[in-house]
Design a protein around this motif. Structure first.
Motif, mmCIF file in Angstrom:
data_model
loop_
_atom_site.group_PDB
_atom_site.id
_atom_site.type_symbol
_atom_site.label_atom_id
_atom_site.label_comp_id
_atom_site.label_asym_id
_atom_site.label_seq_id
_atom_site.Cartn_x
_atom_site.Cartn_y
_atom_site.Cartn_z
ATOM 1 N N TYR A 24 -56.444 69.042 4.795
ATOM 2 C CA TYR A 24 -55.610 70.502 4.274
ATOM 3 C C TYR A 24 -54.245 69.853 4.395
ATOM 4 O O TYR A 24 -53.386 69.828 5.282
ATOM 5 C CB TYR A 24 -55.826 71.379 5.640
ATOM 6 C CG TYR A 24 -57.153 71.903 5.669
ATOM 7 C CD1 TYR A 24 -57.794 72.697 4.678
ATOM 8 C CD2 TYR A 24 -58.042 71.589 6.860
ATOM 9 C CE1 TYR A 24 -59.085 73.105 4.832
ATOM 10 C CE2 TYR A 24 -59.461 71.911 6.769
ATOM 11 C CZ TYR A 24 -59.913 72.823 5.761
ATOM 12 O OH TYR A 24 -61.404 73.236 5.907
ATOM 13 N N GLU A 25 -53.658 69.761 3.090
ATOM 14 C CA GLU A 25 -52.477 69.154 2.997
ATOM 15 C C GLU A 25 -51.358 69.953 3.574
ATOM 16 O O GLU A 25 -50.174 69.302 3.838
ATOM 17 C CB GLU A 25 -52.509 68.730 1.295
ATOM 18 C CG GLU A 25 -53.267 68.037 0.995
ATOM 19 C CD GLU A 25 -53.077 67.326 -0.494
ATOM 20 O OE1 GLU A 25 -52.127 67.797 -1.159
ATOM 21 O OE2 GLU A 25 -53.601 66.341 -0.777
ATOM 22 N N THR A 36 -51.681 69.636 13.591
ATOM 23 C CA THR A 36 -52.254 70.891 13.478
ATOM 24 C C THR A 36 -53.834 70.627 13.036
ATOM 25 O O THR A 36 -54.791 71.426 13.287
ATOM 26 C CB THR A 36 -51.509 71.829 12.714
ATOM 27 O OG1 THR A 36 -51.308 71.334 11.347
ATOM 28 C CG2 THR A 36 -50.307 72.239 13.304
ATOM 29 N N TYR A 37 -53.949 69.604 12.071
ATOM 30 C CA TYR A 37 -55.180 69.448 11.604
ATOM 31 C C TYR A 37 -56.194 69.051 12.766
ATOM 32 O O TYR A 37 -57.443 69.359 12.717
ATOM 33 C CB TYR A 37 -54.951 68.355 10.617
ATOM 34 C CG TYR A 37 -56.311 67.768 9.862
ATOM 35 C CD1 TYR A 37 -57.334 68.614 9.005
ATOM 36 C CD2 TYR A 37 -56.797 66.486 10.186
ATOM 37 C CE1 TYR A 37 -58.279 68.257 8.509
ATOM 38 C CE2 TYR A 37 -57.953 66.106 9.476
ATOM 39 C CZ TYR A 37 -58.579 66.909 8.875
ATOM 40 O OH TYR A 37 -59.940 66.291 8.411
ATOM 41 N N LEU A 38 -55.689 67.919 13.402
ATOM 42 C CA LEU A 38 -56.659 67.462 14.668
ATOM 43 C C LEU A 38 -56.844 68.598 15.427
ATOM 44 O O LEU A 38 -57.925 68.629 16.046
ATOM 45 C CB LEU A 38 -56.029 66.100 15.208
ATOM 46 C CG LEU A 38 -55.639 64.920 14.434
ATOM 47 C CD1 LEU A 38 -55.019 63.758 15.066
ATOM 48 C CD2 LEU A 38 -57.108 64.515 13.857
ATOM 49 N N ARG A 45 -45.320 65.454 10.266
ATOM 50 C CA ARG A 45 -45.118 65.639 8.984
ATOM 51 C C ARG A 45 -46.248 66.234 8.260
ATOM 52 O O ARG A 45 -47.312 66.143 8.605
ATOM 53 C CB ARG A 45 -44.677 64.355 8.378
ATOM 54 C CG ARG A 45 -43.439 63.589 8.717
ATOM 55 C CD ARG A 45 -43.362 62.469 8.363
ATOM 56 N NE ARG A 45 -43.425 62.107 6.962
ATOM 57 C CZ ARG A 45 -43.567 61.005 6.197
ATOM 58 N NH1 ARG A 45 -43.375 59.711 6.988
ATOM 59 N NH2 ARG A 45 -43.759 60.786 5.028
ATOM 60 N N ARG A 46 -46.106 66.979 7.102
ATOM 61 C CA ARG A 46 -46.671 67.818 6.410
ATOM 62 C C ARG A 46 -48.036 66.574 5.575
ATOM 63 O O ARG A 46 -47.245 65.395 5.451
ATOM 64 C CB ARG A 46 -46.527 68.499 5.188
ATOM 65 C CG ARG A 46 -45.995 69.879 5.934
ATOM 66 C CD ARG A 46 -45.057 70.606 4.924
ATOM 67 N NE ARG A 46 -45.877 71.201 3.520
ATOM 68 C CZ ARG A 46 -46.345 72.563 3.486
ATOM 69 N NH1 ARG A 46 -46.138 73.081 4.470
ATOM 70 N NH2 ARG A 46 -47.181 72.874 2.337
ATOM 71 N N ILE A 47 -49.159 66.913 5.756
ATOM 72 C CA ILE A 47 -50.055 65.848 4.981
ATOM 73 C C ILE A 47 -50.005 65.597 3.779
ATOM 74 O O ILE A 47 -49.973 64.229 3.365
ATOM 75 C CB ILE A 47 -51.520 66.275 5.505
ATOM 76 C CG1 ILE A 47 -51.841 66.246 6.920
ATOM 77 C CG2 ILE A 47 -52.734 65.420 4.804
ATOM 78 C CD1 ILE A 47 -53.299 66.833 7.282
ATOM 79 N N GLU A 48 -49.565 66.505 3.072
ATOM 80 C CA GLU A 48 -49.329 66.353 1.664
ATOM 81 C C GLU A 48 -48.074 65.362 1.263
ATOM 82 O O GLU A 48 -48.106 64.534 0.069
ATOM 83 C CB GLU A 48 -48.904 67.550 0.752
ATOM 84 C CG GLU A 48 -47.520 68.138 1.328
ATOM 85 C CD GLU A 48 -47.239 69.362 0.644
ATOM 86 O OE1 GLU A 48 -48.068 70.099 -0.377
ATOM 87 O OE2 GLU A 48 -46.269 70.262 0.951
ATOM 88 N N SER A 49 -47.277 64.963 2.231
ATOM 89 C CA SER A 49 -46.112 64.117 1.935
ATOM 90 C C SER A 49 -46.487 62.579 2.438
ATOM 91 O O SER A 49 -45.515 61.846 2.352
ATOM 92 C CB SER A 49 -45.014 64.616 2.986
ATOM 93 O OG SER A 49 -45.180 64.461 4.302
ATOM 94 N N LEU A 50 -47.786 62.638 2.900
ATOM 95 C CA LEU A 50 -48.076 60.994 3.628
ATOM 96 C C LEU A 50 -48.656 60.281 2.485
ATOM 97 O O LEU A 50 -49.337 60.663 1.411
ATOM 98 C CB LEU A 50 -49.114 61.279 4.687
ATOM 99 C CG LEU A 50 -48.657 62.185 5.953
ATOM 100 C CD1 LEU A 50 -49.779 62.296 6.996
ATOM 101 C CD2 LEU A 50 -47.524 61.677 6.520
ATOM 102 N N ARG A 62 -55.809 57.278 7.652
ATOM 103 C CA ARG A 62 -55.807 57.070 9.133
ATOM 104 C C ARG A 62 -55.826 58.410 9.765
ATOM 105 O O ARG A 62 -56.639 58.686 10.836
ATOM 106 C CB ARG A 62 -54.429 56.321 9.428
ATOM 107 C CG ARG A 62 -54.798 54.696 9.227
ATOM 108 C CD ARG A 62 -53.432 54.140 8.894
ATOM 109 N NE ARG A 62 -52.410 53.996 10.125
ATOM 110 C CZ ARG A 62 -51.326 53.489 10.243
ATOM 111 N NH1 ARG A 62 -50.950 53.124 9.181
ATOM 112 N NH2 ARG A 62 -50.802 53.415 11.312
ATOM 113 N N VAL A 63 -55.286 59.476 9.055
ATOM 114 C CA VAL A 63 -55.282 60.806 9.716
ATOM 115 C C VAL A 63 -56.918 61.250 9.652
ATOM 116 O O VAL A 63 -57.362 61.901 10.616
ATOM 117 C CB VAL A 63 -54.453 61.703 8.644
ATOM 118 C CG1 VAL A 63 -54.975 63.257 9.183
ATOM 119 C CG2 VAL A 63 -52.851 61.647 9.009
ATOM 120 N N ALA A 64 -57.690 61.058 8.472
ATOM 121 C CA ALA A 64 -58.905 61.189 8.443
ATOM 122 C C ALA A 64 -59.781 60.679 9.438
ATOM 123 O O ALA A 64 -60.933 61.141 9.992
ATOM 124 C CB ALA A 64 -59.479 60.981 7.108
#
Length: 250
Positions: free
Chosen positions: A86-87, A93-95, A128-133, A140-142
């Motif tokens: 979820y970008e 917040t995603y985890l 940081r927002r995932i869309e900016s990574l 690595r977030v996944a």
């Protein structure tokens, strides 16, 4: 044990996976390899319970994936090859969202998010927002999402995809650290990763298991010990197929 018994899946009349059976014990890191279209991802999706087989069964530490899916999936962490993110969320917040969906209470979630972030070395981008990574950080977030609930079974489809050499080194070290007492099955095209990381190699081609042995024994089938040459010899027939009458080589 993670136990597969006769897993079979057919697409448009063609068997993508044909009676695949094997077991993985706690403490094993198993490399699941094969050419494109061999049936690797289909098999992993059936193990994870996101795709039902036509025939066969999957048992995760004694729990049948189809008759007791909730209990089986609670024991399993799954990293798909193209894991959805979820970008508009941050990694934190995603985890937290993933753990809340699993029914964990807030104080448990806070500790597990911190643990997953430390293990995957994403602490510096947690807010940081995932869309900016970058692609590497997203991967690595996944991965953090797959292991956030600290499962005893990990199913990882191309965990090093998109990572630079330093990030690959960190991820491989993490898998080694996680392996004691845990079942880890890794699908990868990187045979050097299997040779250095895995205690066992399972080769699938044309939907069938073609080899199941240690990487060293697999490589020993080649006079020069070249694991890539053994892979080619065992898979080229299934990927290229026999030449048809009247067909010319191009």
């Amino acid at each position: 044990m993670l136990k597969l018994d006769g897993l079979t899946k057919t697409y448009a009349g063609q068997r993508g996976v044909n009676s695949v059976s094997f077991e993985v014990a706690p403490g094993e890191v198993v490399g699941f390899v094969g050419p494109n279209g061999a049936g690797k991802t289909t098999t992993l999706r059936m193990i994870a319970g996101t795709l039902e087989p036509d025939h066969g069964s999957v048992h995760v530490l004694g729990h049948d994936m189809w008759s007791n899916r909730k209990a089986a999936q609670a024991l399993l962490g799954y990293l798909p090859e193209h894991a959805p993110l979820y970008e508009d969320m941050t990694p934190r917040t995603y985890l937290d969202f993933l753990l809340a969906a699993r029914g964990l209470v807030r104080n448990q979630r806070t500790a597990l998010v911190s643990q997953a972030a430390k293990r995957t070395q994403i602490e510096d981008v947690l807010d940081r927002r995932i869309e900016s990574l970058s692609k590497g950080y997203r991967r690595r977030v996944a991965l953090a999402g797959a292991l956030a609930h600290d499962p005893p079974v990990l199913i990882l489809d191309e965990p090093s995809d998109g990572l630079d050499p330093n990030q690959k080194r960190v991820t491989r070290a993490l898998i080694r650290d996680l392996s004691p007492g845990r079942i880890i099955l890794i699908s990868t095209h990187q045979l050097d990763e299997v040779a250095t990381l895995c205690s066992r190699l399972i080769l699938i081609a044309d939907g069938h298991v073609r080899a199941d042995q240690s990487p060293a024994d697999f490589a020993a089938q080649d006079p020069k010990g070249q694991i890539e040459d053994v892979f080619y010899r065992l898979t080229v027939a299934s990927t290229d197929g026999p030449e048809k009458p009247g067909e010319a080589h191009i």
